[in-house]
Each structure stands twice: as structure tokens, then as C-alpha cells.
Design a protein around this motif. Structure first.
Motif, PDB file in Angstrom:
ATOM      1  N   VAL A  50       0.877  -1.169   0.000  1.00  0.00           N
ATOM      2  CA  VAL A  50       0.000   0.000   0.000  1.00  0.00           C
ATOM      3  C   VAL A  50       0.914   1.218   0.000  1.00  0.00           C
ATOM      4  CG1 VAL A  50      -1.853   1.230   1.192  1.00  0.00           C
ATOM      5  CG2 VAL A  50      -1.706  -1.255   1.365  1.00  0.00           C
ATOM      6  N   ALA A  51       0.917   1.962  -1.095  1.00  0.00           N
ATOM      7  CA  ALA A  51       1.819   3.109  -1.233  1.00  0.00           C
ATOM      8  C   ALA A  51       1.001   4.393  -1.152  1.00  0.00           C
ATOM      9  CB  ALA A  51       2.563   3.034  -2.561  1.00  0.00           C
ATOM     10  N   ILE A  52       1.290   5.213  -0.145  1.00  0.00           N
ATOM     11  CA  ILE A  52       0.466   6.393   0.103  1.00  0.00           C
ATOM     12  C   ILE A  52       1.240   7.660  -0.257  1.00  0.00           C
ATOM     13  CG2 ILE A  52      -0.831   7.672   1.847  1.00  0.00           C
ATOM     14  CD1 ILE A  52      -0.936   4.914   3.374  1.00  0.00           C
ATOM     15  N   ASP A  53       0.623   8.499  -1.077  1.00  0.00           N
ATOM     16  CA  ASP A  53       1.207   9.780  -1.481  1.00  0.00           C
ATOM     17  C   ASP A  53       0.219  10.888  -1.136  1.00  0.00           C
ATOM     18  OD1 ASP A  53       3.756   9.341  -2.449  1.00  0.00           O
ATOM     19  OD2 ASP A  53       3.103   8.889  -4.489  1.00  0.00           O
ATOM     20  N   PRO A  54       0.708  12.128  -1.041  1.00  0.00           N
ATOM     21  CA  PRO A  54      -0.186  13.218  -0.650  1.00  0.00           C
ATOM     22  C   PRO A  54      -1.191  13.604  -1.733  1.00  0.00           C
ATOM     23  CG  PRO A  54       2.119  13.932  -0.655  1.00  0.00           C
ATOM     24  CD  PRO A  54       2.089  12.556  -1.216  1.00  0.00           C
ATOM     25  N   SER A  55      -2.352  14.098  -1.287  1.00  0.00           N
ATOM     26  CA  SER A  55      -3.318  14.725  -2.188  1.00  0.00           C
ATOM     27  C   SER A  55      -3.008  16.215  -2.255  1.00  0.00           C
ATOM     28  CB  SER A  55      -4.735  14.566  -1.652  1.00  0.00           C
ATOM     29  OG  SER A  55      -5.104  13.223  -1.601  1.00  0.00           O
ATOM     30  N   SER A  56      -3.409  16.846  -3.348  1.00  0.00           N
ATOM     31  CA  SER A  56      -3.291  18.301  -3.439  1.00  0.00           C
ATOM     32  C   SER A  56      -4.308  18.940  -2.510  1.00  0.00           C
ATOM     33  CB  SER A  56      -3.556  18.750  -4.877  1.00  0.00           C
ATOM     34  OG  SER A  56      -3.980  20.098  -4.868  1.00  0.00           O
ATOM     35  N   PRO A  57      -3.869  19.850  -1.639  1.00  0.00           N
ATOM     36  CA  PRO A  57      -4.828  20.491  -0.744  1.00  0.00           C
ATOM     37  C   PRO A  57      -5.786  21.411  -1.488  1.00  0.00           C
ATOM     38  CG  PRO A  57      -2.650  21.455  -0.476  1.00  0.00           C
ATOM     39  CD  PRO A  57      -2.506  20.312  -1.434  1.00  0.00           C
ATOM     40  N   PHE A  58      -5.458  21.753  -2.734  1.00  0.00           N
ATOM     41  CA  PHE A  58      -6.293  22.704  -3.475  1.00  0.00           C
ATOM     42  C   PHE A  58      -7.333  21.991  -4.334  1.00  0.00           C
ATOM     43  CE2 PHE A  58      -2.200  24.761  -2.706  1.00  0.00           C
ATOM     44  CZ  PHE A  58      -2.634  25.777  -1.879  1.00  0.00           C
ATOM     45  N   SER A  59      -6.896  21.021  -5.120  1.00  0.00           N
ATOM     46  CA  SER A  59      -7.844  20.365  -6.026  1.00  0.00           C
ATOM     47  C   SER A  59      -8.388  19.075  -5.433  1.00  0.00           C
ATOM     48  CB  SER A  59      -7.172  20.065  -7.357  1.00  0.00           C
ATOM     49  OG  SER A  59      -6.235  19.019  -7.208  1.00  0.00           O
ATOM     50  N   GLY A  60      -7.700  18.526  -4.431  1.00  0.00           N
ATOM     51  CA  GLY A  60      -8.106  17.223  -3.918  1.00  0.00           C
ATOM     52  C   GLY A  60      -7.619  16.079  -4.781  1.00  0.00           C
ATOM     53  N   GLY A  61      -6.982  16.405  -5.905  1.00  0.00           N
ATOM     54  CA  GLY A  61      -6.429  15.364  -6.764  1.00  0.00           C
ATOM     55  C   GLY A  61      -5.044  14.951  -6.275  1.00  0.00           C
ATOM     56  N   ALA A  62      -4.442  13.998  -6.971  1.00  0.00           N
ATOM     57  CA  ALA A  62      -3.132  13.536  -6.557  1.00  0.00           C
ATOM     58  C   ALA A  62      -2.419  12.909  -7.745  1.00  0.00           C
ATOM     59  CB  ALA A  62      -3.260  12.504  -5.439  1.00  0.00           C
ATOM     60  N   VAL A  63      -1.102  12.979  -7.721  1.00  0.00           N
ATOM     61  CA  VAL A  63      -0.314  12.172  -8.643  1.00  0.00           C
ATOM     62  C   VAL A  63       0.416  11.138  -7.797  1.00  0.00           C
ATOM     63  CG1 VAL A  63       1.596  12.110 -10.278  1.00  0.00           C
ATOM     64  CG2 VAL A  63      -0.043  13.980 -10.380  1.00  0.00           C
ATOM     65  N   LEU A  64       0.110   9.868  -8.041  1.00  0.00           N
ATOM     66  CA  LEU A  64       0.673   8.784  -7.245  1.00  0.00           C
ATOM     67  C   LEU A  64       1.749   8.102  -8.086  1.00  0.00           C
ATOM     68  CD1 LEU A  64      -2.823   7.429  -6.138  1.00  0.00           C
ATOM     69  CD2 LEU A  64      -1.430   9.132  -4.981  1.00  0.00           C
ATOM     70  N   GLY A  65       3.000   8.284  -7.683  1.00  0.00           N
ATOM     71  CA  GLY A  65       4.095   7.865  -8.553  1.00  0.00           C
ATOM     72  C   GLY A  65       4.943   6.724  -8.014  1.00  0.00           C
ATOM     73  N   ASP A  66       4.463   6.049  -6.967  1.00  0.00           N
ATOM     74  CA  ASP A  66       5.318   5.027  -6.360  1.00  0.00           C
ATOM     75  C   ASP A  66       5.533   3.813  -7.256  1.00  0.00           C
ATOM     76  OD1 ASP A  66       5.899   6.346  -3.913  1.00  0.00           O
ATOM     77  OD2 ASP A  66       3.858   5.961  -3.271  1.00  0.00           O
ATOM     78  N   ARG A  67       4.588   3.569  -8.164  1.00  0.00           N
ATOM     79  CA  ARG A  67       4.729   2.397  -9.033  1.00  0.00           C
ATOM     80  C   ARG A  67       5.900   2.527  -9.989  1.00  0.00           C
ATOM     81  NH1 ARG A  67      -0.353  -0.775  -8.953  1.00  0.00           N
ATOM     82  NH2 ARG A  67       0.642  -2.232 -10.355  1.00  0.00           N
ATOM     83  N   ILE A  68       6.335   3.780 -10.242  1.00  0.00           N
ATOM     84  CA  ILE A  68       7.461   3.989 -11.169  1.00  0.00           C
ATOM     85  C   ILE A  68       8.659   3.152 -10.734  1.00  0.00           C
ATOM     86  CG2 ILE A  68       9.102   5.698 -12.062  1.00  0.00           C
ATOM     87  CD1 ILE A  68       6.939   7.819 -11.681  1.00  0.00           C
ATOM     88  N   ARG A  69       8.873   3.089  -9.423  1.00  0.00           N
ATOM     89  CA  ARG A  69      10.055   2.374  -8.889  1.00  0.00           C
ATOM     90  C   ARG A  69       9.780   0.895  -8.672  1.00  0.00           C
ATOM     91  NH1 ARG A  69      12.666   6.620 -10.156  1.00  0.00           N
ATOM     92  NH2 ARG A  69      12.005   8.501  -9.110  1.00  0.00           N
ATOM     93  N   MET A  70       8.579   0.453  -8.987  1.00  0.00           N
ATOM     94  CA  MET A  70       8.229  -0.934  -8.663  1.00  0.00           C
ATOM     95  C   MET A  70       8.006  -1.781  -9.909  1.00  0.00           C
ATOM     96  SD  MET A  70       5.770  -0.235  -5.393  1.00  0.00           S
ATOM     97  CE  MET A  70       6.285   0.913  -4.095  1.00  0.00           C
ATOM     98  N   GLY A  71       8.604  -1.351 -11.008  1.00  0.00           N
ATOM     99  CA  GLY A  71       8.436  -2.067 -12.268  1.00  0.00           C
ATOM    100  C   GLY A  71       8.930  -3.502 -12.210  1.00  0.00           C
ATOM    101  N   ASP A  72       9.921  -3.763 -11.337  1.00  0.00           N
ATOM    102  CA  ASP A  72      10.470  -5.119 -11.212  1.00  0.00           C
ATOM    103  C   ASP A  72       9.426  -6.126 -10.758  1.00  0.00           C
ATOM    104  OD1 ASP A  72      12.823  -3.990 -11.811  1.00  0.00           O
ATOM    105  OD2 ASP A  72      13.802  -4.358  -9.885  1.00  0.00           O
ATOM    106  N   LEU A  73       8.374  -5.619 -10.111  1.00  0.00           N
ATOM    107  CA  LEU A  73       7.394  -6.528  -9.526  1.00  0.00           C
ATOM    108  C   LEU A  73       6.275  -6.869 -10.507  1.00  0.00           C
ATOM    109  CD1 LEU A  73       7.156  -4.685  -6.103  1.00  0.00           C
ATOM    110  CD2 LEU A  73       8.422  -6.767  -6.578  1.00  0.00           C
ATOM    111  N   ALA A  74       6.295  -6.215 -11.677  1.00  0.00           N
ATOM    112  CA  ALA A  74       5.229  -6.438 -12.650  1.00  0.00           C
ATOM    113  C   ALA A  74       5.241  -7.882 -13.125  1.00  0.00           C
ATOM    114  CB  ALA A  74       5.405  -5.496 -13.844  1.00  0.00           C
ATOM    115  N   GLY A  75       4.043  -8.400 -13.331  1.00  0.00           N
ATOM    116  CA  GLY A  75       3.929  -9.752 -13.871  1.00  0.00           C
ATOM    117  C   GLY A  75       4.041 -10.835 -12.816  1.00  0.00           C
ATOM    118  N   ASP A  76       4.276 -10.457 -11.556  1.00  0.00           N
ATOM    119  CA  ASP A  76       4.366 -11.435 -10.474  1.00  0.00           C
ATOM    120  C   ASP A  76       3.010 -11.492  -9.779  1.00  0.00           C
ATOM    121  OD1 ASP A  76       4.744 -12.892  -8.208  1.00  0.00           O
ATOM    122  OD2 ASP A  76       6.627 -11.919  -7.634  1.00  0.00           O
ATOM    123  N   ARG A  77       2.336 -12.614  -9.879  1.00  0.00           N
ATOM    124  CA  ARG A  77       0.991 -12.731  -9.315  1.00  0.00           C
ATOM    125  C   ARG A  77       0.997 -12.835  -7.792  1.00  0.00           C
ATOM    126  NH1 ARG A  77      -3.961 -13.196 -12.314  1.00  0.00           N
ATOM    127  NH2 ARG A  77      -3.306 -11.990 -14.115  1.00  0.00           N
ATOM    128  N   GLY A  78       2.184 -12.976  -7.234  1.00  0.00           N
ATOM    129  CA  GLY A  78       2.282 -13.017  -5.769  1.00  0.00           C
ATOM    130  C   GLY A  78       2.438 -11.637  -5.152  1.00  0.00           C
TER     131      GLY A  78
END
Lengths: 156, 340
Positions: free
Chosen positions: B84-112
Motif C-alpha cells: 500500500v503506497a500512500i502519497d499526498p493529495s493536493s490540498p487545493f484540487s483534492g487530486g493527486a499524482v501517485l508515482g510510487d509504481r514507477i520504482r516498482m516495475g520489477d514486480l510487474a507480472g508477479d501474481r504473488g
């Protein structure tokens, strides 16, 4: 839905606290991904930022994503929208594969948008595959936001 | 966006390992959909089996990369891993850019492996509760490990760290001097400290500063006492097994030092169980969560039972200095009008 029906919330514009909280709990989730091998992610980042500013939660996965990675991320993140940015010219190879995988994972109701360098003559074929919109260079980001909100409203 | 599926069907499918149902269930729970209460009730008997590990630290220390490497290391030992990777929301728009998956490409394709990005959705509280619930869903779905990654700044991160049994604090060379290490309250929640990017210059200085900061704090230890953790002077009973916070060095991009991190997490888990702190922490965690949920529910109940502008009227009176907030609240729960 907004009225919080069924959970005993008596929401009203006069309840800023609850109103804000309920609003903040309903978010459009978007996966922004760059399939293929080109390294030009400026456009994808501009879109990610614009969608964030429109209040959406954008999962940005970065460069050189395989179709398999994109379908898997879309599934795990339970996104409403996938935005694909392709500037390499490989869209007619990559997008059919992505649509096929989404179909296999039963993610048929996910809105798929494509941006980047897409020749006009390819657009009908892409739409035939189920792509909801194609946005080339110079598109106003608001047009993309509007497209997403209107398409999702119609889906429900 | 609501997509209607029966919640009990979703729960059943998620418990049977269907990943799409799991993803949808997490959305329902994160959004606090009306039927998520039912889902959590159905899931609760299946929880309590996963090892929960919190990973926190300042931006740029390499948390996501470390999580990626840690997950790969655990996978090599055939454990299944949810992140569970938690990133901040924008206090103004309430939106967010969640970028933690960028560093987790090695885990792609692993069903575990199952990765879920979460936005913290503002400062209205409840992040800890939402995280608790999402972690519960993943725990019930049968993952051996649930790794919870947060940016380490502020109270909400401390709260989230308390969701986990073991909290790993990540630092890196060049992140600030030793005074930063002392003033940052984040060290106090560390069970394991990892100095990442240990191939960079200055790593020994960072380790030394952290060790010094930890030693300053060693005069107290946390002890379970009537259901809450209190600080007691560190004159340990002779048989008491102290947990010495290990400071480990990793180069997460190269998977260097990860075996030691996994070993430290295991040792810490064993220490918690043997010393009885595990049960104490769990009790305290549940107590805190219950209080938070009760506070939340009471506010909703109160608001629903009163006139739409009741709260606003009192806010106006407080602004005009006719009543103070503490007296107003007392009067509100007594059901009376606040006194002047």
C-alpha cells in the motif's frame, strides 16, 4: 449518490465539513502510462498534472511499460480511466494488445484515452478497438478533463 | 465511481484470490461506500495473519525503491506481498499524482504481488482509519506481508506507522545534519533504521548521527501498562530483552543489504511476541482506532440530528466572542444551547 443516501448522512451545502469529506471520498482514478520505447514523457506528465488539478487521482507509472504491466496496474489500482501516451509510432501494435488484455481481465468498462503522435487515418481503427478518445499535440487539457467527466457520467 | 456489484460476492471472490474483486473491494472500502461496513465485518475473521510492515522516511531517501527490493527479496523466499503506497493529495484540487509504481516495475507480472496506490485525501483525518481498512482487506485476502509506504512527515505518518507491527524508517546520506535526526520525531517510531543509497559519500556520517540520536533516546523505553504504552525509565529488569534498533545499510537499486533488512524484520517480530509487546501494541492500536471511529460516527450522528445551520450558527457566535469553543461543545453534547 452525492446526498450520501443510505448511510444516514444528512448532507447539505450548510455542512462544509461533511460535504467536503464526502466529496473527497469519491475520486476518479486514472492510470497514465507510456507503453513502448520512446522516452518522451513531457506530455504524459502535463496530462497527469492537469488531471490532478481537476481533482482526479492519477497513478503515474512512468516510461517503457509493457501492455501486460499496464493491464495489471489498471486492475490492481481499479482505475476508471487509462491514458496512454505514445510518440513512437507503435500505437497500432501496442494498443490492440492492451485492449485485448483489458478485455481478458474483464476491464471493459475502463475508459481508454490515447495521446501523442497519432496520424488521423489511424483514429477510426483505434476507436473501433474501443478507444474512447484520441488527443494529439496542442489539445487543451480542459478538453480531456471534460471528455473524462462526460464519458464517466454516461457510463453510470 | 460506483459500479454496482454485490458486496458479499466481492468479498467471497477476494477471499478466493480474485484480484479484480480485491481491487474493487479496496475502492469501496477506501471510499467508505455504504456497504463497506458489511464487507469489513465479513473480512474481519480472516484478518490477523499477515505481517504488517510500515516503511516511512523523508522524500528522496528511496522508500519506493527499497519497498520494491524488499518485496522481491520476500518473494524469493516464496512469501506473497501486498504493497500500500500512500502519497499526498493536493490540498487545493483534492487530486493527486501517485508515482510510487514507477520504482516498482520489477514486480510487474508477479501474481504473488499486489500493489495499491492511495492518496492521503487531505487533512480531514481518517487516513489512518482508511489505511487500516485497506490493510485489513489485503490481510484477509491472504498476503503473507503487507508493506505500507508513507512519506514521513507529520502525525498522520506516525499514526500509519502504528498500523504496522514493525516500522522501518529510511534515511540516506546527505539528507541533513545530526540535529535534523534529533528533531525529527520520526526516529522515535523506528524499529529498524535503513540508510539507503549507502554507496554514496557520507554514509558513515549519517549512520553515526543516527546512532547518536538513538542513544540520546535510550533512557526511556515503551512499556505496556493498563492497556496503554507509557514511557518508563530504562532501568531494565535483568531478564528484559531490549530491542536495540538496528541501523542497516542498503543500496536498494542493486538489492544490496536486503537480506539483513528481512532478517531484522523477522527478529523484531519475534522480539515483539516474546516480550508481550505484540499483544500490547495490538490492544492499543484497536483502542485508538475505536476511539477515532466513535468520534467520527458521533459527529455524523450529531450533524444528521440537528438543523442544517446548527454548526454554522455556533461558529458565528464563537467568531463574535459570544461563546468559546470548549463551552459550546459541552453545551452541544448536553443538548442545550451554548451559554453566553
Amino acid at each position: 449518490m452525492l446526498a450520501g443516501a443510505g448511510i444516514g448522512y444528512n448532507l447539505d451545502a450548510n455542512y462544509p465539513y461533511l460535504m467536503e469529506r464526502w466529496m473527497s471520498e469519491q475520486k476518479i482514478r486514472v492510470l497514465v502510462a507510456k507503453p513502448g520505447l520512446d522516452g518522451h514523457d513531457r506530455g504524459a506528465k502535463v496530462i497527469a498534472r492537469a488531471l490532478r488539478d481537476a481533482g482526479m487521482e492519477v497513478i503515474y507509472t512512468g516510461l517503457r511499460q509493457t501492455p501486460e504491466m499496464i493491464a495489471e496496474a489498471a486492475l490492481q489500482e481499479d482505475v476508471d480511466v487509462i491514458g496512454l501516451s505514445i510518440l513512437s509510432g507503435a500505437h497500432m501494435a501496442l494498443i490492440p494488445r492492451i485492449m485485448e488484455l483489458l478485455h481478458a481481465e474483464q476491464l471493459n468498462d475502463v475508459l481508454v484515452l490515447v495521446g501523442g503522435i497519432i496520424p488521423d487515418e489511424d483514429i477510426p481503427a483505434l476507436k473501433n478497438m474501443g478507444v474512447s478518445g484520441v488527443f494529439g499535440p496542442g489539445t487543451n487539457t480542459q478538453a480531456i478533463v471534460d471528455h473524462i467527466t462526460s464519458a464517466l457520467t454516461h457510463r453510470q | 465511481m460506483p459500479r454496482e456489484e454485490s458486496i458479499s460476492v466481492l468479498v467471497e471472490q477476494a477471499l478466493n484470490g480474485q484480484r479484480r474483486a480485491l481491487a474493487r473491494l479496496i475502492t469501496r472500502v477506501e471510499n467508505r461506500a455504504p456497504d463497506s461496513v458489511e464487507a469489513l465485518a465479513l473480512l474481519h475473521p480472516h484478518t490477523g495473519r499477515a505481517t504488517l510492515v510500515g516503511i516511512t522516511g523523508a522524500p528522496g531517501t528511496g522508500k519506493s525503491t527499497l519497498v520494491n527490493a524488499l518485496a522481491r527479496t520476500l518473494r524469493a523466499r516464496t512469501f506473497t506481498v501486498a504493497i500500500v503506497a500512500i502519497d499526498p493529495s493536493s490540498p487545493f484540487s483534492g487530486g493527486a499524482v501517485l508515482g510510487d509504481r514507477i520504482r516498482m516495475g520489477d514486480l510487474a507480472g508477479d501474481r504473488g504481488v499486489f500493489i495499491r496506490s492511495m492518496a492521503n485525501r487531505g487533512s480531514l483525518g481518517g487516513l489512518a482509519a482508511a489505511t487500516h481498512d485497506v490493510v485489513r482487506v489485503l490481510d484477509a485476502a491472504g498476503f503473507d506481508y503487507v508493506l505500507i509506504e508513507t512519506v514521513g512527515a507529520g502525525q498522520s505518518e506516525v499514526d500509519i506507522a502504528r498500523t504496522a507491527y514493525t516500522t522501518v524508517v529510511v534515511d540516506a546520506p546527505g539528507m541533513g545534519d545530526d540535529v535534523q535526526a534529533i528533531k525529527a520525531g520520526i526516529l522515535e517510531i523506528a524499529d529498524v533504521i535503513v540508510v539507503n543509497k549507502a554507496d554514496r559519500p557520507g554514509v558513515q556520517n549519517t549512520v553515526r548521527a543516527l546512532r547518536a540520536a538513538l542513544d540520546l533516546g535510550h533512557r526511556f523505553r515503551l512499556t505496556g501498562h493498563h492497556g496503554s504504552l507509557i514511557q518508563t525509565p530504562a532501568a531494565p529488569p535483568p531478564d528484559y530483552d531490549f530491542w536495540t534498533v538496528p541501523i542497516l545499510q542498503t543500496v536498494a537499486t542493486e538489492y544490496t543489504g536486503l537480506d539483513e533488512v528481512v532478517a531484522a524484520i523477522h527478529q523484531h517480530g519475534a522480539h515483539l511476541r516474546e516480550s508481550g509487546i505484540w499483544a500490547e501494541r495490538e490492544r492499543q492500536r484497536i483502542e485508538t482506532e475505536l476511539a477515532e471511529r466513535l468520534r467520527d460516527a458521533l459527529l455524523v450522528q450529531w450533524t444528521a440530528a440537528h438543523a442544517p445551520d446548527a454548526l454554522q450558527t455556533i461558529v458565528e457566535r464563537i467568531i463574535k466572542r459570544e461563546v468559546d469553543p470548549a463551552s459550546a461543545v459541552r453545551a452541544l453534547i448536553d443538548g442545550n444551547k451554548p451559554e453566553k
